[in-house]
Design an enzyme around this catalytic site. Structure first.
Site, mmCIF file in Angstrom:
data_model
loop_
_atom_site.group_PDB
_atom_site.id
_atom_site.type_symbol
_atom_site.label_atom_id
_atom_site.label_comp_id
_atom_site.label_asym_id
_atom_site.label_seq_id
_atom_site.Cartn_x
_atom_site.Cartn_y
_atom_site.Cartn_z
ATOM 1 N N LYS A 140 0.837 -1.093 0.121
ATOM 2 C CA LYS A 140 -0.067 0.040 -0.050
ATOM 3 C C LYS A 140 0.948 1.288 -0.156
ATOM 4 O O LYS A 140 1.943 1.130 0.462
ATOM 5 C CB LYS A 140 -0.819 0.179 1.390
ATOM 6 N N SER A 163 -10.000 2.355 2.795
ATOM 7 C CA SER A 163 -8.983 2.991 1.946
ATOM 8 C C SER A 163 -8.129 2.140 1.048
ATOM 9 O O SER A 163 -7.305 2.523 0.152
ATOM 10 C CB SER A 163 -8.307 4.113 2.793
ATOM 11 N N SER A 205 -10.460 0.158 6.969
ATOM 12 C CA SER A 205 -9.730 -0.011 5.598
ATOM 13 C C SER A 205 -9.066 -1.124 4.946
ATOM 14 O O SER A 205 -8.551 -1.138 3.787
ATOM 15 C CB SER A 205 -8.695 1.115 5.548
#
Lengths: 95, 492, 508
Positions: free
Chosen positions: B76, B151, B175
């Site tokens: 990420k 997210s 998330s």
């Protein structure tokens, strides 16, 4: 606690975010919605409840007083917007 | 190969059936093919990635390989990685090249894993649909008109579309788990403090926690073995003995591997707001657990609903402060034109941040400002304790808690983008777990038929502190008797 | 310039005020703690490095970095707490103070707000002949900011973050001081204490010890505090004195002229001797403090405190009391001897040697040793601009030798002050036997042989018949004159006590 345009301007200044007048209107509308959501908390009686900052009941660990870092100025300043003679440059600071 | 487990991929590498360079190249080629549409990755660096793969091959040849050596993992874009563009999904950091490695990155490097690229995400991890990314929204591989969740939306789409062997994510209010649910794979948010936050760009420091996003619980166990562990650079990192998260997996076979397991079902998770189809998929999964030997206990988490207002005070408050460092002085976006210092700050930040980030900074600034602190911040911290106490009480009655991960399936792009409050309700079942600092997991539980499309539904499993190994066993047991986790979207 | 300004000041003082005013002063002092590394990172704290070469990823607040607390900074805070007899919080909390400034890289300063590490304590100061207790409200740990450098590039400021993250202990007093002199006395006392206990190098030029002074005035006899103005960043005692005096006059005159005081932060300009309100930092003052989620509560146990206590030097106040009790010193002398740790140790070391050689009788010469150190040695050290008394060529051992020779009557004080000490100092005779060598080489050994002294006295009495008559007629002064004559006749070598005694006997 309802928000006004002047509240938006005040907190935007505190947060150093430029907000135009038209943006302020939209922001006011959206933030009011969020604050409405947040207001649900006020119905809860929290008298005597100890605030919770951390999920684990642990205490601060201390670091030995050793210099472990070496100079990396060249690397760090390679991504800086403006530097001169090793200094970060900003518009003149007035005291 | 792309659907193989990490264990299988490791075996292929160990037996020299395939080299890491070949395996990595295949994933990179798939990314080249699908990423222009799915937009799962922000930064790719073929040369750097393949150099790492070559180094992994050398390590395998030298006989010093670890389970993840040579396996391509997507990171990420919230993790700072040396030499990699690290944007956190923001224009503010568009030109930011990582000058150091995050703790998580270091651990994967040390394990010999290959960094496949940096995945797209909601800007500064603020969002539940990946629509707030400066680098464009990510498409849900199951239905490209829909969002992947957020997210960690880029990591989610990459795992779902098999554009990586596994990925990392971070979870502040759901998330990891919500996108895992919306994209049909497994995601785990560990107990707060198990995974180092050093080098993980902060959103809400007291809630942020990194975890694995993978195809199965077995894969996640291998990832957890790499990701967890004490880091002296993070004051909130916990000092605990190293665990092997795969240790209980082999026992999860036979007739009733979960005999005696008490599964708590919170009444509040099955009330208004839950999509009926999602509810029945989750119920079916729970029925399956009963067949595996679990006993059902009805429990209550009475303050569940309050977790949303509490979260939307605490997270923005912390974020407003955490994001103050983005001022255009030492790195990041600086406005091209300004009149003075004040103007430089205000313009740089207005241009560098997107609308949702600005909203949260303003909310956070407001709730901390003079005269409001007690009514908002302090109150939220008090209710946070009530929420944690709810879980503590529940865990006296049950071993794990199960329920839906998200109230619905993947929604259409733009559907909630203009209504922050509707978007925030996406996190109804996940946020309380972050507030309490507990581990939470989402595993694929089936599909709901929505407008002619089968969309994935996740089952959330919430454990007590440090109970990740048992949670992974529980998930693994289910994945031994179901095949939801092996399903792939069409067209990838 | 400064001279003409201070004349204006004196003239202003002469103005007759309608009301008798009282000034109320409280201090906030930032002491830089003497640690190797920064409070929350492993970057060096050494002063004077090239810009930003000691600014690590934590110091410049790169995305993702986190703070970890330096244990030495905590030890320093505990030391201070013990030194001012303060409550040391068993649990204290770090908070973020949020504001934007280019020298503040995170956009917040990590400080302590509601729960500081050191609570209520006190420091006793001496102003003239009176002692006064200044109450300490609190002391908390925090990080320093960087520095803005002006003028390198036109219209721009340069930011150097080497200092960012240096540990500070901010020490806050109650508004207990009533004059510039008291405020300066407190600041000096505190300055001495933090160096004494080894937590701060005290270097004011380098900014290691900086004071913010809150000043307000009120009509004498009233209880309500006036509106205060805060004079920021005073880094010399002289400037502090000037700034407080100017500010006090300005506030009184403003009020006398019917004006009001607005709460403000002001800067002192040493060139003009004036204070003026700051243009920046004023605006919001809404710091949005909240507990720093990156740091956990700091817990200090009794055992932690005991460990620091075991490592603490004897404190000035305790040493002063001991000097008074053991050596019969006056409060004044004891205060002088404990004005710095080096002087106190010098005196203490000398007395320890004397006691081990001479036993209890050594205590009798404590007063003489004290006087020599205060009036001869410390005075010379100051005049020569040496950093402290440890740099004096006259060592504590020399003082021991001198004291022993004084005690056994082999030399007299005059020889010590006029010959031995100046010779050692001027010739830098640091060797251990310098005193003995000088006594022998210069023939300073005094005549204690009673026969020799008697001969001298007889000679003096014969030659000064008139003086003897005057003395017998009741003129006491004549006795001293005769002693003087006898000393002169012995070329200063006669033992003055013996001369006295014998002369008295002879004059009957």
């Amino acid at each position: 606690m309802s928000l006004s345009i002047s509240d938006i301007k005040r907190i935007a200044t505190l947060a150093r975010i430029e907000v135009s007048d038209s943006e302020a209107e939209v922001t006011l509308h959206k933030l009011s919605g969020i604050l409405g959501l947040i207001e649900e908390m006020q119905a809860v009686d929290t008298t005597g409840i100890v605030p919770m900052s951390h999920s684990q009941d642990v205490t601060q660990r201390l670091r030995p007083d050793l210099v472990t870092k070496t100079d990396q100025r060249a690397l760090f300043q390679s991504i800086a917007p403006a530097v001169e003679d090793g200094l970060y440059l900003v518009p003149k600071v007035i005291e | 190969m792309i659907n193989n487990s990490l264990k299988q991929l490791g075996a292929m590498l160990a037996s020299k059936q395939i080299s890491s360079v070949e395996m990595t190249t295949e994933f990179l080629d798939r990314i080249d093919q699908h990423n222009p549409d799915i937009n799962a990755y922000i930064a790719l660096d073929r040369e750097r990635t393949l150099a790492q793969a070559a180094a992994a091959d050398a390590r395998i040849a030298a006989g010093t390989a670890e389970p993840l050596t040579g396996i391509p993992i997507a990171q990420k874009d919230i993790f700072v990685a040396k030499g990699w563009q690290t944007t956190c999904g923001s224009r503010m950091l568009e030109s930011f090249i990582g000058p150091y490695d995050a703790g998580v990155i270091e651990r994967f490097d040390a394990a010999g894993a290959v960094n496949l690229g940096k995945t797209n995400m909601d800007e500064f991890a603020m969002g539940s649909s990946n629509e707030t990314s400066y680098f464009g929204c990510v498409k849900n591989p199951w239905d490209r008109s829909r969002v992947p969740g957020g997210s960690s939306g880029g990591s989610a789409a990459a795992v779902a579309a098999r554009l990586c062997a596994a990925a990392t994510g971070t979870d502040t209010g759901g998330s990891i788990r919500q996108p895992a649910s919306l994209c049909g794979f497994s995601g785990l948010k560990p107990t707060y403090g198990l995974v180092s936050r050093y080098g993980m760009i902060a959103f809400a420091s007291s809630l942020d926690q990194a975890g694995p996003m993978a195809k199965s619980c077995e894969d996640m166990a291998l990832m957890m073995n790499v990701m967890t562990g004490f880091d002296a650079r993070d004051s909130t990192s916990l000092q605990r003995d190293k665990e092997d998260y795969t240790r209980g997996l082999p026992a999860m076979t036979g007739d009733k591997p979960l005999a005696g397991l008490r599964v708590g079902l919170p009444r509040e998770f099955f009330a208004d707001g839950l999509n009926a189809q999602v509810g029945s998929v989750v119920q079916a999964a729970i029925d399956e657990y009963c067949k595996l030997g679990a006993e059902i206990v009805s429990i209550s988490l009475p303050n569940t609903r309050l977790s949303i207002p509490v979260y939307y005070v605490l997270a923005p408050a912390e974020a407003s402060s955490n994001l103050s460092r983005y001022d255009g002085v030492r790195y990041g976006h600086r406005a091209p034109e300004y009149t003075d210092l004040m103007d430089m700050y205000c313009k740089s930040r207005a241009q560098g941040f997107g609308a949702e980030v600005k909203r949260r900074i303003l909310i956070g600034t407001y709730v901390l400002s003079a005269g409001y602190y007690d009514a908002y911040y302090l109150k939220a911290q008090q209710i946070r304790r009530l929420i944690a106490d709810d879980f503590a009480a529940a865990f006296t009655q049950c071993d794990v808690i199960m329920g839906p991960t998200a109230p619905g399936t993947a929604f259409r792009s733009g559907e909630k983008a203009d209504d922050p409050v509707a978007m925030y309700l996406e996190d109804l079942y996940t946020i309380a777990v972050n507030l309490a600092g507990l581990p939470g997991m989402s595993i694929p539980a089936g599909f709901a038929e929505v407008e002619g499309k089968a969309l994935p539904v996740g089952l959330q499993v919430i454990g007590n502190y440090f109970d990740e190994a048992r949670m992974l066993d529980i998930g693994h047991a289910y994945q031994q008797v179901t095949d939801w986790h092996t399903r792939m979207p069409e067209g990838v | 310039m400064p001279i003409s300004r201070s004349r204006i000041g004196i003239r202003a003082c002469r103005r007759v005020f309608k009301v008798e005013w009282e000034v109320v002063i409280g201090l906030e002092t930032h002491t830089q703690l003497k640690t190797n590394s920064k409070i929350f990172s492993g970057a060096s704290t050494t002063y004077g490095a090239a810009p930003n070469t000691q600014a690590c990823e934590v110091s410049i607040a790169l995305p993702g970095v986190l703070p970890v607390l330096n244990q030495e900074a905590v030890r320093c805070a505990i030391k201070f707490g013990l030194a001012v007899n303060a409550e040391i919080a068993p649990r204290s909390v770090f908070a973020r103070k949020n504001y934007f400034y280019p020298d503040l890289p995170k956009g917040y300063q990590i400080s302590q707000y509601e729960l500081p590490v050191v609570g209520k304590g006190a420091l006793t100061i001496q102003v003239g002949d009176t002692e006064k207790v200044i109450r300490i409200t609190r002391a908390h740990l925090e990080e320093d900011a960087g520095k803005s450098v002006h003028g390198a590039v036109e219209g721009m400021s340069g930011i150097d973050l080497n200092r960012a993250g240096t540990p500070l202990l901010e020490i806050v007093t109650e508004p207990d001081m009533r004059s510039a002199a008291e405020a300066v006395a407190y600041a000096k006392k505190l300055h001495e204490l933090v160096q004494w206990i080894g937590i701060c190098d005290g270097n004011m030029q380098e900014g290691s010890f900086r004071c913010d002074v809150n000043v307000s005035v009120r009509p004498k006899g009233t209880d309500k505090l006036g509106t205060r103005r805060e004079i920021k960043n005073l880094n010399s005692f002289k400037f502090m004195q000037q700034a407080i005096e100017y500010e006090t006059r300005w506030q009184i005159e403003t009020l006398e002229d019917g004006g009001t005081i607005q709460q403000a932060t002001v800067l002192f300009n040493p060139d003009t001797g004036e204070t003026r309100a700051m243009r920046s930092k004023e605006e919001a003052n809404d710091y949005r403090y909240f507990p720093d989620p990156d740091l956990l509560p700091l817990v200090i146990s009794e055992a932690d405190k005991d460990a620091v206590r075991a490592d603490m030097p004897e404190l000035p106040q305790a040493m002063k009391a001991r000097f008074e009790a053991e050596f019969g010193l006056s409060a004044y002398d004891a205060t002088q001897l404990t004005s710095t740790k080096e002087i106190a140790e010098y005196f203490d070391r000398a007395m320890l040697e004397l006691v081990s050689f001479e036993g209890a009788s050594a205590y009798k010469i404590g007063k003489t040793v004290a006087n020599l150190i205060i009036n001869d040695i410390a005075a010379r050290v100051n005049k020569a601009g040496l950093p402290n008394i440890r740099h004096s060529p006259v060592t504590a051992w020399h003082i021991v030798c001198i004291a022993k020779s004084l005690a056994d009557g082999s030399i007299n004080l005059k020889a010590v002050r006029e010959q031995i000490i100046p010779l050692i100092w001027d010739e830098n005779l640091t060797e251990a036997d310098a005193v003995i060598k000088i006594i022998e080489a210069k023939g300073l050994r005094q005549v204690s042989d009673s026969g020799a002294i008697e001969a001298i006295i007889d000679g003096v009495l014969a030659a000064n018949v008139a003086m003897v008559e005057e003395y017998r007629a009741g003129k006491e002064k004549a006795f001293n004159a005769l002693v003087g004559q006898a000393m002169k006749a012995s070329k200063g070598k006669a033992n003055p006590a013996q001369v006295n005694e014998m002369l008295k006997k002879k004059l009957g």
